[in-house]
Design a protein around this motif. Sequence first.
Motif, short mmCIF file in Angstrom:
data_model
loop_
_atom_site.label_atom_id
_atom_site.label_comp_id
_atom_site.label_asym_id
_atom_site.label_seq_id
_atom_site.Cartn_x
_atom_site.Cartn_y
_atom_site.Cartn_z
N VAL A 91 0.84 -1.20 0.00
CA VAL A 91 0.00 0.00 0.00
C VAL A 91 0.88 1.25 0.00
N ALA A 94 2.39 1.47 -3.54
CA ALA A 94 1.38 1.82 -4.54
C ALA A 94 0.95 3.27 -4.41
N THR A 95 0.81 3.74 -3.17
CA THR A 95 0.37 5.13 -2.97
C THR A 95 1.46 6.11 -3.37
N VAL A 99 0.35 6.10 -7.42
CA VAL A 99 -0.53 7.27 -7.34
C VAL A 99 0.27 8.57 -7.42
N ALA A 109 -1.85 6.50 4.25
CA ALA A 109 -2.63 5.45 3.58
C ALA A 109 -2.42 4.11 4.25
N ILE A 144 -7.16 -3.50 -3.80
CA ILE A 144 -6.33 -3.59 -5.01
C ILE A 144 -7.13 -3.14 -6.22
N TYR A 147 -7.41 0.64 -6.41
CA TYR A 147 -6.21 1.26 -6.99
C TYR A 147 -6.21 1.09 -8.51
N TYR A 150 -8.59 3.57 -10.08
CA TYR A 150 -8.05 4.93 -10.02
C TYR A 150 -6.96 5.15 -11.06
N LEU A 151 -6.18 4.11 -11.33
CA LEU A 151 -5.02 4.24 -12.21
C LEU A 151 -5.33 3.92 -13.68
N ALA A 159 -2.71 -0.58 -14.00
CA ALA A 159 -4.09 -0.84 -13.59
C ALA A 159 -4.52 -2.25 -13.98
N LEU A 162 -2.85 -4.75 -11.66
CA LEU A 162 -3.50 -4.79 -10.35
C LEU A 162 -4.84 -5.51 -10.42
#
Length: 215
Positions: A91, A94-95, A99, A109, A144, A147, A150-151, A159, A162
């Motif tokens: 996390v 990934a953040t 992101v 996060a 997951i 995310y 979002y991506l 994306a 994931l």
Amino acid sequence: MDLTRQTIAYCERTDFGLWSEPVNAVTNAAFLIAALVMAWRLRGSGLGIGWALVGVLTAIGVGSFLWHTHATGWAGLADVLPILGFILLYVFAATRDFVGLRWPLALLAVVAVFPYAFVVAGALGALVPGIGANGAYASVALLILAYAVYLRARAPATARGLAIGAGVLAVSLGFRMLDGVVCDAVPVGTHFMWHILNGIMLGWMIEVYRRHMAR
């Protein structure tokens, strides 16, 4: 909590002998194989978090092996704590790296994972009969996937990777939940598939991170 107390938690175990779960014990090799593959894939990359994830993946294999051979409280902790460590570390990565947030927000996060999992697992427990503690793992699959959604525009390849990981985890979770249901028909149970698919899934998640950073 009695860390030496033994528990029968899976179909395959019929007593408290060290090798009462041979299939569950041996299939933890999937985690170690995935760690070796990803160590080879990461060679020369200099990705500190990638290497840390490989180390935690190795610990998952060892901890799960201890749990399925000793079946004690301390072995249970050796099983679940590395899994939690992998989730929290991923996390953070990934953040920060997917992101694009700075590390203080990435740490925030990580902290937010705990209330998130508590709420989502509780909601799933109310909606899905018999899901029990598996709701926590289901919340990870949903995270997951969130995310990935979002991506999807800014990093479509990541994306997709994931989303694949979330899908494999969902299937793996299905086998984990079936273990107690099919005992009479399949004495060995289905938990071993949780190991095999999770080994693949966790290795894949590291590969998704490696590919994203390579871009």
